[in-house]
Scaffold this motif. Structure first.
Motif, PDB file in Angstrom:
ATOM      1  N   PHE A   1      33.023  -1.925   9.662  1.00  0.00           N
ATOM      2  CA  PHE A   1      31.837  -2.236  10.462  1.00  0.00           C
ATOM      3  C   PHE A   1      32.236  -2.861  11.783  1.00  0.00           C
ATOM      4  O   PHE A   1      31.730  -2.469  12.853  1.00  0.00           O
ATOM      5  CB  PHE A   1      30.911  -3.174   9.674  1.00  0.00           C
ATOM      6  CG  PHE A   1      29.796  -3.748  10.491  1.00  0.00           C
ATOM      7  CD1 PHE A   1      28.781  -2.931  10.986  1.00  0.00           C
ATOM      8  CD2 PHE A   1      29.724  -5.111  10.768  1.00  0.00           C
ATOM      9  CE1 PHE A   1      27.739  -3.454  11.738  1.00  0.00           C
ATOM     10  CE2 PHE A   1      28.697  -5.638  11.523  1.00  0.00           C
ATOM     11  CZ  PHE A   1      27.696  -4.812  12.010  1.00  0.00           C
TER      12      PHE A   1
ATOM     13  N   PHE B   1      23.636 -10.791  12.070  1.00  0.00           N
ATOM     14  CA  PHE B   1      22.460 -10.150  11.480  1.00  0.00           C
ATOM     15  C   PHE B   1      22.767  -9.638  10.073  1.00  0.00           C
ATOM     16  O   PHE B   1      22.008  -9.856   9.130  1.00  0.00           O
ATOM     17  CB  PHE B   1      22.007  -9.007  12.390  1.00  0.00           C
ATOM     18  CG  PHE B   1      20.757  -8.333  11.933  1.00  0.00           C
ATOM     19  CD1 PHE B   1      19.716  -9.061  11.352  1.00  0.00           C
ATOM     20  CD2 PHE B   1      20.596  -6.958  12.113  1.00  0.00           C
ATOM     21  CE1 PHE B   1      18.538  -8.410  10.947  1.00  0.00           C
ATOM     22  CE2 PHE B   1      19.435  -6.319  11.701  1.00  0.00           C
ATOM     23  CZ  PHE B   1      18.414  -7.044  11.119  1.00  0.00           C
ATOM     24  N   ARG B   2      23.911  -8.970   9.938  1.00  0.00           N
ATOM     25  CA  ARG B   2      24.259  -8.494   8.597  1.00  0.00           C
ATOM     26  C   ARG B   2      24.563  -9.649   7.649  1.00  0.00           C
ATOM     27  O   ARG B   2      24.286  -9.573   6.458  1.00  0.00           O
ATOM     28  CB  ARG B   2      25.473  -7.553   8.662  1.00  0.00           C
ATOM     29  CG  ARG B   2      25.132  -6.188   9.236  1.00  0.00           C
ATOM     30  CD  ARG B   2      26.038  -5.087   8.700  1.00  0.00           C
ATOM     31  NE  ARG B   2      25.535  -3.773   9.136  1.00  0.00           N
ATOM     32  CZ  ARG B   2      26.129  -2.611   8.866  1.00  0.00           C
ATOM     33  NH1 ARG B   2      27.269  -2.608   8.170  1.00  0.00           N
ATOM     34  NH2 ARG B   2      25.598  -1.488   9.263  1.00  0.00           N
ATOM     35  N   LEU B   3      25.145 -10.718   8.222  1.00  0.00           N
ATOM     36  CA  LEU B   3      25.429 -11.891   7.388  1.00  0.00           C
ATOM     37  C   LEU B   3      24.136 -12.446   6.794  1.00  0.00           C
ATOM     38  O   LEU B   3      24.039 -12.717   5.594  1.00  0.00           O
ATOM     39  CB  LEU B   3      26.107 -12.975   8.245  1.00  0.00           C
ATOM     40  CG  LEU B   3      26.416 -14.287   7.522  1.00  0.00           C
ATOM     41  CD1 LEU B   3      27.511 -14.092   6.488  1.00  0.00           C
ATOM     42  CD2 LEU B   3      26.806 -15.388   8.513  1.00  0.00           C
ATOM     43  N   LEU B   4      23.140 -12.565   7.642  1.00  0.00           N
ATOM     44  CA  LEU B   4      21.879 -13.157   7.178  1.00  0.00           C
ATOM     45  C   LEU B   4      21.013 -12.166   6.425  1.00  0.00           C
ATOM     46  O   LEU B   4      20.420 -12.499   5.399  1.00  0.00           O
ATOM     47  CB  LEU B   4      21.080 -13.690   8.373  1.00  0.00           C
ATOM     48  CG  LEU B   4      21.636 -14.931   9.042  1.00  0.00           C
ATOM     49  CD1 LEU B   4      20.904 -15.206  10.343  1.00  0.00           C
ATOM     50  CD2 LEU B   4      21.508 -16.126   8.109  1.00  0.00           C
ATOM     51  N   GLY B   5      20.925 -10.949   6.979  1.00  0.00           N
ATOM     52  CA  GLY B   5      19.990  -9.983   6.409  1.00  0.00           C
ATOM     53  C   GLY B   5      20.487  -9.372   5.107  1.00  0.00           C
ATOM     54  O   GLY B   5      19.701  -8.998   4.251  1.00  0.00           O
ATOM     55  N   GLU B   6      21.781  -9.289   4.985  1.00  0.00           N
ATOM     56  CA  GLU B   6      22.399  -8.702   3.784  1.00  0.00           C
ATOM     57  C   GLU B   6      21.858  -7.314   3.458  1.00  0.00           C
ATOM     58  O   GLU B   6      21.836  -6.913   2.305  1.00  0.00           O
ATOM     59  CB  GLU B   6      22.225  -9.634   2.586  1.00  0.00           C
ATOM     60  CG  GLU B   6      23.040 -10.901   2.698  1.00  0.00           C
ATOM     61  CD  GLU B   6      22.835 -11.813   1.494  1.00  0.00           C
ATOM     62  OE1 GLU B   6      23.789 -11.976   0.707  1.00  0.00           O
ATOM     63  OE2 GLU B   6      21.722 -12.364   1.351  1.00  0.00           O
ATOM     64  N   HIS B   7      21.435  -6.621   4.483  1.00  0.00           N
ATOM     65  CA  HIS B   7      20.925  -5.272   4.267  1.00  0.00           C
ATOM     66  C   HIS B   7      22.061  -4.261   4.290  1.00  0.00           C
ATOM     67  O   HIS B   7      21.877  -3.113   3.934  1.00  0.00           O
ATOM     68  CB  HIS B   7      19.898  -4.923   5.334  1.00  0.00           C
ATOM     69  CG  HIS B   7      20.392  -5.149   6.720  1.00  0.00           C
ATOM     70  ND1 HIS B   7      20.361  -6.383   7.324  1.00  0.00           N
ATOM     71  CD2 HIS B   7      20.967  -4.315   7.613  1.00  0.00           C
ATOM     72  CE1 HIS B   7      20.875  -6.295   8.539  1.00  0.00           C
ATOM     73  NE2 HIS B   7      21.257  -5.042   8.732  1.00  0.00           N
ATOM     74  N   ALA B   8      23.232  -4.702   4.709  1.00  0.00           N
ATOM     75  CA  ALA B   8      24.391  -3.806   4.767  1.00  0.00           C
ATOM     76  C   ALA B   8      25.648  -4.666   4.759  1.00  0.00           C
ATOM     77  O   ALA B   8      25.614  -5.817   5.181  1.00  0.00           O
ATOM     78  CB  ALA B   8      24.329  -2.948   6.042  1.00  0.00           C
TER      79      ALA B   8
END
Lengths: 208, 208, 208, 208
Positions: A194, A181-188
Motif C-alpha cells: 500500500f 485514514f486506513r489506520l483509523l478506518g480499518e476498511h483496508a
DNA sequence: GTATAAACGAGACGGTACGTCAGGTCTTTCT
DNA sequence: AGAAAGACCTGACGTACCGTCTCGTTTATAC
C-alpha cells in the motif's frame, strides 16, 4: 529529555523538578511509576480501563500525586506514550526523492503496524474529545513527521526531481493522510505494498 | 428508512414496531424524541455530555425505554446522525473523470466544513473505542462514499481517461484520506482549494 | 502566663521558649498568629471550618510549625480560647452566702450569654469526642469555677448560713448544672431571672 | 411508628415507603441495615469511626442509597439511636411527689450509666455543631423527659405537696441539668446516691 | 569563626472520606 | 406487556485535609 509541550494550568514536570523551589521536591520515581502504570493499564484492558484511581493504585501513589502533576487523564496518556517515541524519526537520503519518500512511508507504515499503531489511532481519536490532547498530539507526533516529509520533498524540489509549483503541504497530506485514514478506518489493510502504491500514485506526475 | 445494520442483541426497531405483538406497542414518538435528544446534547456540550441518563431525561423517557431499544450509547448516536444523512451522495457526470472527481471532492469538503464535519470526526474517533461503532460507521458512511468514488474512477478507466493499471482502492484512499486527515488533525484548513490541489496532485500522472 | 496543662508528648511552649537551647528559638509571633487564626476561623465559619491547613495558611506559617507546637486541633483551640479568659473569676462577698451565690450565678449567666457562651458550649461538646480536650477543659474552665463556688458555699457553712450536712459537690452541680444544660440544650433561655429563680429553688431549705 | 421529625430536604422514609409510587420502592431492609451498621460502628470505634462509606459498606449498600434517604450523618445517627429508645419513659406514682421524682431521677441516672449514656452525651454534644441535630434531639429526647418531670411536679403541686409558686420549668432543669452536666463533664460520678442527694437538696424548701 | 542544632516556609507524600455522577439492572404502578 | 418512574449496587470522579516527610534557609548556642 522530556516534553516541552505545556499542559493546561500545570508547570512542566521538569521545570518543577529541576528548579530551585522551596518545599519538598517532587519524587521522580513517582513520575515514572505513574506513566508506567498508565501504559500497562492501557495495554491490558484498553483505553477505558484507564482510571486515575487505577493508575494511582498501580503506581503505589496517592491520587493527589497524580492530580498534582497532570490536569487530566489525557495528558498522562500523552506523556506515557511519547516519552521515548517522539524523537525517533527517519530521514533517509538515497539520492532519489521518490525513493526517500518511499522509504519514509514504508517505515511509517511499519511503525503503525506495530504496537504503536493502536496507540496512535487512540491518541488521534482522543484528540477529537479533548482539544488539549489534540494540540499535544499535533505538536509531539504529527508535526515532527510532517516536517521530515517536507524536508525530503523540498530537497527533491531543489534537486529538480520534483516540480517547483507543487504545494508541499498538500503533498505531505496526500502521502500521510491515506495512511492515517486506513489506520483509523480499518476498511483496508496497511501493507508495505500500500505504501509503495500510494507513493507511486501520488508522486507520478509531480516529477520535473 | 431505518438502519439495516444489526446492533448487538437487539431486534430492529421496525421489526418490533410493525409486527403484531401482544402487549402495548412501542411508542414511536419516544424513538424520535430519544434520537433528537441525543443530537441536541451532542450539539450543546460535545460528545461527553452525552449520557444515557441525560438522553432519557431530555426525551421525557425512562432509562429502560432507551435500553430496550438500543444496546449502547454508540448505536444511539449512529441512528441519531444517520437518519437522513446517509442517502445524500453525489455522483456527478461532467464527461471528464478528473472533473467528476474534483466535484465530488469539493462537495465532500464542503459537507465536512458544515455542521456534519464535527459529527463525522467524532464518529470516526469514537470507532477507535468501540468496534461495533466502527463497523456501523464504515458500513453507513465510509463505504458508500468509497463506492461512489470507485464508480467514478472506474468509469474514467473505461473511458480511457485513467490508466488501466491504477489500483482503485489505493487511489480512493489517496483522494479521501487526506481530507479525513485534515478533518481530524486540524493541522491545516479544509478548503476548496485544498480539494482542488489534492485532486491535481493525485490525478496528474494517472491519466492515460 | 501560659498553660500549665500538659498536652500529649509535647513540652510546653514556655519551656522551649525560655530555655537556652542551641538552634533557632521558636518564633513567639507565630504562636500568637496561630491562636489568632484559630479564633478567627471558628468565629467566621464554625467549628468545622477549623482545619490545621487553614490555620497555618491564615497564620502565614507552615503546617509543621503548627504540629511542632500542638499535638492536635483540640489543644490549639483550648489555648486559643483560654489565653486570657481563665483567670477572670468572680468571688463576691456581700456578707450573705445566698447573695454571694446569686451574684456568682448572675455573672456566670451573663458571661455565657456573651460571645464566650458559644465557645464554652463548643468546647464542652468537643470534649465528648476527645478525652484530651475534655481533660483540659475540666482543668482550665470547669474546676476553677467549681472551686470558687465551693469556697463561697463553705464560707456560708462556716458562718452557719448553710446547713452543715449539705454535700458541697452536689450543691455546686445543682447550681451550675442547670446553667450548662440550658446553654447546651437551648430548650429555654439563659436569663438573669433564671439564675435568680434557680438559686432560690436550690438554696431554699438548705439554710440553717 | 417512626420519626415525626422532618429532616432537611428529605421526605420521611415512611411517606416514600408506603405511598403508591411508580418506580421501585425503597428497600425496607436497607433502611434497617443502615441504621444497624451505624449503631455498630459507633459502638466499636466511637463517633468519628462513623463514616458514610463505612456505614454503606457494612450495610451492604451503595453510598447513594444512604444519601438518598438521609441528608447527613447526623440524621442517620438520630434515627439509629432513637428507633426504640424514645418511647420508654418512666412515670411512677408512689403517692409522694418527692418519692416519684427520686424514682424518676434514679431511673434516669441508671439509664445514663448504661450503654445509652455515651450515646446521649454524644448526641447532645453533636447538637452543638449541627442545629438540625440539636432540634431533633430536643424534640425526641429532652422534651419527652422534661414533660414527664413536669407532670410529676404538677401533680405534686395539685396535691399540695409542692409549693404553688414554684417555677416548674426551672425546677425541672434544676433536677435534670446537674445530671447532664456530670454526664458531659465527667468531673464527678453519676451514682444513685448523687441522684438521691440532688433531689434532697433541690426539693427541700419547696414543699408546702 | 565555624560547627552544630533547631526552627522556619514551603510544599510533596500516601491516605481516607467526601458528596456527585453515570452506569446498567431491577421492581414497581400505570396505561 | 410495554412505558415511565425511580430505587438498587457499583465504581470512578475530583476535592479537601490529614499527619508525615523532605527540602533549602535562617538564627541561635557551643566549640
Amino acid at each position: 529529555m522530556s516534553s516541552k509541550i505545556s499542559v493546561k494550568g500545570e508547570e512542566s514536570f521538569d521545570a518543577v523538578c529541576e528548579a530551585k523551589h522551596p518545599g519538598r521536591p517532587r519524587c521522580p520515581v513517582a513520575h515514572q511509576n505513574i506513566l508506567k502504570a498508565a501504559r500497562e493499564l492501557v495495554e491490558e484492558g484498553g483505553f477505558d480501563c484507564l482510571t486515575i484511581e487505577g493508575i494511582a493504585a498501580r503506581a503505589g501513589v496517592g491520587k493527589t500525586t497524580v492530580y498534582r502533576r497532570w490536569p487530566n487523564k489525557a495528558s498522562i496518556v500523552m506523556d506515557a506514550f511519547f516519552e521515548e517515541v517522539s524523537s525517533r524519526t527517519s530521514f533517509p537520503d538515497t539520492g532519489s526523492a521518490r525513493e526517500d519518500i518511499r522509504l519514509q512511508m514504508r517505515q511509517f507504515v511499519a511503525e503503525l503496524n506495530g504496537p504503536l499503531g493502536c496507540k496512535i489511532s487512540l491518541l488521534l481519536a482522543n484528540g477529537q474529545f479533548d482539544e488539549e490532547m489534540a494540540e499535544a498530539f499535533r505538536a509531539r507526533w504529527i508535526e515532527p513527521r510532517r516536517s521530515e516529509a517536507q524536508l525530503v520533498i523540498k530537497r527533491g524540489i531543489e534537486r529538480g526531481e520534483i516540480r517547483r509549483e507543487v504545494d508541499v503541504d498538500v503533498l505531505v497530506d496526500a502521502l500521510y493522510g491515506p495512511v492515517y485514514f486506513r489506520l483509523l478506518g480499518e476498511h483496508a489493510p496497511l501493507t508495505e505494498t500500500f505504501a509503495d502504491t500510494l507513493v507511486e500514485i501520488v508522486m507520478s506526475g509531480l516529477e520535473g
